[in-house]
Design an enzyme around this catalytic site. Structure first.
Site, short mmCIF file in Angstrom:
data_model
loop_
_atom_site.label_atom_id
_atom_site.label_comp_id
_atom_site.label_asym_id
_atom_site.label_seq_id
_atom_site.Cartn_x
_atom_site.Cartn_y
_atom_site.Cartn_z
N LEU A 31 26.48 56.03 -13.21
CA LEU A 31 26.29 57.45 -13.51
C LEU A 31 27.25 58.33 -12.74
CD1 LEU A 31 22.40 57.82 -13.68
CD2 LEU A 31 23.99 56.97 -15.39
N HIS A 35 26.77 62.35 -16.69
CA HIS A 35 25.40 61.88 -16.94
C HIS A 35 24.38 62.80 -16.29
CE1 HIS A 35 27.75 57.99 -17.13
NE2 HIS A 35 27.12 57.98 -18.29
N GLY A 146 26.60 62.97 -24.72
CA GLY A 146 27.78 63.74 -24.38
C GLY A 146 28.78 63.82 -25.53
#
Length: 277
Positions: A31, A35, A146
């Site tokens: 991450l 994130h 995303g």
């Protein structure tokens, strides 16, 4: 407090305690700030946020980096706790694919055969298969993805509509470092020299986005990429906002994929095209 679960039964028990709609953020771990931004946006929508951490073998080709893909679970859990995730589901392969690889997988259709699909055969079938499974396992009401992986987002949206999954799919703008490089778990594989070369991708997109004529967009972006010897371009494409045909005017998308050293990077930006007066 963030609850960490690994099995389907543990996940089901945790979901049974949900008092709000279930918002889901799917990751393959490693991450980064991108994130974390997804988790923050999810928390703005719901008080019950599930983060999944699973490196999905189905979406890696035979010559891709599944074995060396970074696995940093403890650091990932720290990030999830810091951002206030309610539940982290970190299953083993057998929890996601009991009995081995599935014999029936998702067909991404025509949209899955272009751009990343042309460069990475089978990738989107594997990606959609695991996303559909995780949407059902987490009982998601809304899921956040995303925009850096824009084709992935477009395909997930299409799947949710076509299969009537009853899940809202929300895109979140790409998070970038100060110098413009799109955040990616693969950035850690870049040497200092390669990282400098990689900046040509975001620079090319910015130059392209400064124009509103399709030919000028591609010419400006292509010039930047051609001037950087450390970048080997896979594709540079201008499409419609939904990855369809380029419109005469209105929203469009400029997308790029390239190798810098041994690392393959992707990026994209929205563009608004205008007809000449």
């Amino acid at each position: 407090m963030t609850e960490v679960v690994h099995s389907r039964d543990e996940l089901a028990a945790a979901l049974g305690r949900a008092t709000d709609e279930i918002a889901v953020v799917m990751t393959m771990g490693a991450l980064h700030e991108g994130h974390r931004q997804l988790i923050r946006v999810a928390r703005e929508r719901s008080a019950f946020v599930v983060v999944t951490i699973f490196v999905n073998p189905l979406q890696f080709g035979p010559n891709e980096d599944f074995d060396k893909y970074p696995r940093t679970l403890e650091q990932d859990l720290e990030a999830c706790r810091a951002e206030g995730a309610t539940v982290v589901f970190a299953p083993a392969r057998d929890d996601v694919y009991p009995g081995g690889a599935p014999s029936i997988t998702m067909n991404p259709g025509p949209l899955g055969s272009i751009l990343e699909g042309a460069s990475r055969p089978g990738h989107f079938s594997g990606m959609l298969t695991v996303v559909e499974k995780l949407l059902r396992l987490t009982r998601a009401d809304v899921a956040f993805f995303g925009e850096k992986d824009f084709q992935q987002l477009a395909l997930i949206r299409r799947m949710a509509v076509d299969l009537e999954l009853g899940v809202a799919i929300e895109g979140v703008a790409t998070v970038r470092e100060i110098d413009g490089l799109a955040l990616s778990s693969r950035n850690r594989f870049l040497s200092p020299e390669e990282r400098v070369s990689a900046l040509a991708l975001s620079r090319a997109l910015r130059e392209g986005a400064a124009h509103d004529d399709p030919e000028a967009v591609l010419a400006a972006a292509g010039k930047i990429l051609a001037e950087e010897p450390g970048v080997r371009v896979d594709y540079l494409e201008l499409t419609g906002a939904d990855l369809g045909d380029v419109p005469v005017e209105g929203p469009a998308r400029l997308l790029v994929a390239a190798r810098v050293g041994a690392t393959r990077l992707i990026d994209n930006v929205p563009i608004v095209l205008r007809k000449e007066a």
